[in-house]
Design a protein around this motif. Structure first.
Motif, PDB file in Angstrom:
ATOM      1  N   LYS A   1       0.827  -1.199   0.000  1.00 38.25           N
ATOM      2  CA  LYS A   1       0.000   0.000   0.000  1.00 38.25           C
ATOM      3  C   LYS A   1       0.868   1.258   0.000  1.00 38.25           C
ATOM      4  O   LYS A   1       0.563   2.236  -0.678  1.00 38.25           O
ATOM      5  CB  LYS A   1      -0.938  -0.011   1.208  1.00 38.25           C
ATOM      6  CG  LYS A   1      -2.083  -1.014   1.097  1.00 38.25           C
ATOM      7  CD  LYS A   1      -2.905  -1.022   2.359  1.00 38.25           C
ATOM      8  CE  LYS A   1      -4.037  -2.044   2.267  1.00 38.25           C
ATOM      9  NZ  LYS A   1      -5.043  -1.664   1.278  1.00 38.25           N
ATOM     10  N   LEU A   2       1.950   1.233   0.768  1.00 37.25           N
ATOM     11  CA  LEU A   2       2.830   2.386   0.807  1.00 37.25           C
ATOM     12  C   LEU A   2       3.475   2.613  -0.555  1.00 37.25           C
ATOM     13  O   LEU A   2       3.615   3.747  -1.010  1.00 37.25           O
ATOM     14  CB  LEU A   2       3.902   2.210   1.885  1.00 37.25           C
ATOM     15  CG  LEU A   2       3.411   2.129   3.330  1.00 37.25           C
ATOM     16  CD1 LEU A   2       4.587   2.071   4.289  1.00 37.25           C
ATOM     17  CD2 LEU A   2       2.513   3.304   3.667  1.00 37.25           C
ATOM     18  N   PHE A   3       3.882   1.523  -1.205  1.00 36.73           N
ATOM     19  CA  PHE A   3       4.503   1.640  -2.523  1.00 36.73           C
ATOM     20  C   PHE A   3       3.544   2.265  -3.526  1.00 36.73           C
ATOM     21  O   PHE A   3       3.945   3.065  -4.368  1.00 36.73           O
ATOM     22  CB  PHE A   3       4.946   0.259  -3.011  1.00 36.73           C
ATOM     23  CG  PHE A   3       5.478   0.260  -4.420  1.00 36.73           C
ATOM     24  CD1 PHE A   3       6.796   0.610  -4.675  1.00 36.73           C
ATOM     25  CD2 PHE A   3       4.672  -0.088  -5.490  1.00 36.73           C
ATOM     26  CE1 PHE A   3       7.279   0.625  -5.967  1.00 36.73           C
ATOM     27  CE2 PHE A   3       5.150  -0.082  -6.787  1.00 36.73           C
ATOM     28  CZ  PHE A   3       6.466   0.274  -7.022  1.00 36.73           C
ATOM     29  N   GLN A   4       2.276   1.903  -3.429  1.00 40.30           N
ATOM     30  CA  GLN A   4       1.306   2.377  -4.399  1.00 40.30           C
ATOM     31  C   GLN A   4       0.861   3.812  -4.145  1.00 40.30           C
ATOM     32  O   GLN A   4       0.212   4.415  -4.995  1.00 40.30           O
ATOM     33  CB  GLN A   4       0.089   1.442  -4.423  1.00 40.30           C
ATOM     34  CG  GLN A   4       0.404   0.066  -4.994  1.00 40.30           C
ATOM     35  CD  GLN A   4      -0.797  -0.855  -4.999  1.00 40.30           C
ATOM     36  OE1 GLN A   4      -1.763  -0.633  -4.288  1.00 40.30           O
ATOM     37  NE2 GLN A   4      -0.726  -1.906  -5.796  1.00 40.30           N
ATOM     38  N   GLN A   5       1.194   4.367  -2.992  1.00 39.00           N
ATOM     39  CA  GLN A   5       0.844   5.755  -2.725  1.00 39.00           C
ATOM     40  C   GLN A   5       1.847   6.665  -3.420  1.00 39.00           C
ATOM     41  O   GLN A   5       3.033   6.647  -3.117  1.00 39.00           O
ATOM     42  CB  GLN A   5       0.862   6.044  -1.219  1.00 39.00           C
ATOM     43  CG  GLN A   5      -0.339   5.483  -0.487  1.00 39.00           C
ATOM     44  CD  GLN A   5      -0.379   5.957   0.953  1.00 39.00           C
ATOM     45  OE1 GLN A   5       0.352   6.854   1.337  1.00 39.00           O
ATOM     46  NE2 GLN A   5      -1.229   5.350   1.756  1.00 39.00           N
ATOM     47  N   THR A   6       1.380   7.458  -4.371  1.00 41.75           N
ATOM     48  CA  THR A   6       2.249   8.357  -5.103  1.00 41.75           C
ATOM     49  C   THR A   6       2.953   9.316  -4.150  1.00 41.75           C
ATOM     50  O   THR A   6       2.337   9.959  -3.323  1.00 41.75           O
ATOM     51  CB  THR A   6       1.439   9.175  -6.128  1.00 41.75           C
ATOM     52  OG1 THR A   6       0.824   8.275  -7.041  1.00 41.75           O
ATOM     53  CG2 THR A   6       2.339  10.138  -6.886  1.00 41.75           C
ATOM     54  N   GLY A   7       4.270   9.377  -4.274  1.00 42.69           N
ATOM     55  CA  GLY A   7       5.036  10.332  -3.494  1.00 42.69           C
ATOM     56  C   GLY A   7       5.296   9.935  -2.065  1.00 42.69           C
ATOM     57  O   GLY A   7       5.785  10.746  -1.279  1.00 42.69           O
ATOM     58  N   PHE A   8       4.984   8.681  -1.695  1.00 41.24           N
ATOM     59  CA  PHE A   8       5.234   8.283  -0.308  1.00 41.24           C
ATOM     60  C   PHE A   8       6.740   8.261  -0.059  1.00 41.24           C
ATOM     61  O   PHE A   8       7.489   7.651  -0.801  1.00 41.24           O
ATOM     62  CB  PHE A   8       4.624   6.921  -0.013  1.00 41.24           C
ATOM     63  CG  PHE A   8       4.553   6.617   1.463  1.00 41.24           C
ATOM     64  CD1 PHE A   8       3.462   7.030   2.199  1.00 41.24           C
ATOM     65  CD2 PHE A   8       5.583   5.957   2.105  1.00 41.24           C
ATOM     66  CE1 PHE A   8       3.388   6.777   3.560  1.00 41.24           C
ATOM     67  CE2 PHE A   8       5.528   5.703   3.464  1.00 41.24           C
ATOM     68  CZ  PHE A   8       4.424   6.108   4.201  1.00 41.24           C
ATOM     69  N   PRO A   9       7.231   8.941   0.991  1.00 42.34           N
ATOM     70  CA  PRO A   9       8.674   9.071   1.195  1.00 42.34           C
ATOM     71  C   PRO A   9       9.301   7.841   1.840  1.00 42.34           C
ATOM     72  O   PRO A   9       8.629   7.042   2.493  1.00 42.34           O
ATOM     73  CB  PRO A   9       8.773  10.278   2.136  1.00 42.34           C
ATOM     74  CG  PRO A   9       7.516  10.192   2.947  1.00 42.34           C
ATOM     75  CD  PRO A   9       6.451   9.680   2.005  1.00 42.34           C
TER      76      PRO A   9
END
Length: 339
Positions: A54-62
């Motif tokens: 889910k984190l990977f798929q969030q655009t711009g997740f640092p």
């Protein structure tokens, strides 16, 4: 810090005295109730993988946030003091963007303001839905010599160096995850942080007289913008150790032989080599933007995620394409590829 310059001079802290925490990124959406129940049923087995996906798929997740001791706003306030140069972005109708590192009087070294602008351009590219490809180049026929000396001089403590490290790792990781097929056009020299930047691109094209060199050892440090991890992925750990420990000068023929460069262009002329790079890139981005962007995304997920997560990502992205306009048009034309 990238190692293109020595860290000397007045030291000013990037960390706030109070070490106050800023806003944390939003927690990932857990989905619909049925999906949440299913995930809860197998929580011990899949929770870590699900969150990572889910984190990977969030655009711009640092990569880093305040929970890692990273204070982005304080880093930005520090970097904006060091002016000079610019990061220029030209988005063209054919879906190709041209990102230019523009500080020719300092061989396109990245000033503090340029580092901030680079993040801004990455965010802009994340939202460019028509984009398919990206060429990164330097102004006046040279790529990038790393960090600007004035910026490096003011970041002399270990804590400050780590803050800049986390800022640039965040930025270049977001750059690497862009749903665009990216090419570094290496004209002249790519040194230190400039060499690291080339590894964040999907491909590297070099002109006959160009070179890539990781000079960090000569500066008493290591690559800190993610260059080591990415270089290992490109050429393997043994070659990476040779390149970094020897601070080797990788001229175009050597770079091609060991796999850093994907091709040597015919011309060293600035405008001609850019046109060659554009033609080279065109062969990989022909087709609808949604298909090219999906292909880049599944390759990125396959590189970064565990097998189960990567497979799920393929499934999810396929669901957005199957039966879509590009798929239906291809089926209607009865395309065959076994002739």
């Amino acid at each position: 810090m990238d190692g293109a310059s020595a860290a000397t001079g007045e030291k000013q802290s990037l960390l706030p005295p109070s070490q106050q925490e800023g806003l944390r990124p939003d927690q990932p959406n857990e989905g619909n109730p049925a999906a949440s129940q299913e995930m809860a049923a197998s929580f011990l087995k899949t929770s870590t993988l699900s969150v990572r996906k889910k984190l990977f798929q969030q655009t711009g997740f640092p990569v880093y946030c305040t929970s890692h001791g990273f204070y982005e706003e304080d880093v930005k306030k520090k970097l904006q003091q060091f002016t000079g140069g610019s990061i220029d972005l030209q988005k063209e109708d054919d879906g190709i963007g041209i990102l230019t590192l523009n500080n020719p009087s300092k061989k396109n070294a990245l000033s503090g303001v340029m580092m901030l602008q680079l993040l801004e351009k990455v965010i802009e590219l994340e939202n460019w839905k028509e984009g398919k490809g990206l060429i990164v180049c330097g102004a006046k026929n040279t790529f990038c010599s790393g960090s600007d000396l004035n910026t490096v001089k003011s970041i002399g403590t270990s804590k400050d160096g780590v803050q800049l490290c986390m800022f640039m790792q965040n930025t270049l990781t977001r750059f690497m995850r862009l749903p665009l097929i990216s090419v570094a056009l290496v004209q002249g020299r790519a040194m230190g942080g400039g060499a690291e930047f080339t590894t964040a691109c999907d491909f590297r094209l070099m002109t006959p007289s160009s070179e890539i060199r990781f000079v960090h050892k000569e500066m008493g440090i290591i690559p800190s913008w993610g260059g080591t991890a990415r270089l290992i992925e490109i050429v393997g750990s043994r070659q990476t150790l040779k390149i970094l420990s020897g601070a080797l000068k990788l001229e175009s023929t050597v770079a091609l032989k060991i796999g850093i460069a994907d091709e040597i262009l015919q011309s060293s002329d600035e405008s001609q080599s850019l046109e060659e790079a554009r033609r080279w890139l065109q062969q990989f981005i022909s087709g609808p933007p949604e298909v090219i962007r999906a292909l880049k995304t599944v390759v990125s997920s396959g590189r970064e995620l565990a097998l189960e997560e990567a497979l799920e990502t393929e499934r999810d992205i396929l669901s957005t394409l199957w039966g879509g306009p590009a798929n239906l048009e291809a089926v209607a034309k009865n395309k065959k590829f076994n002739k």
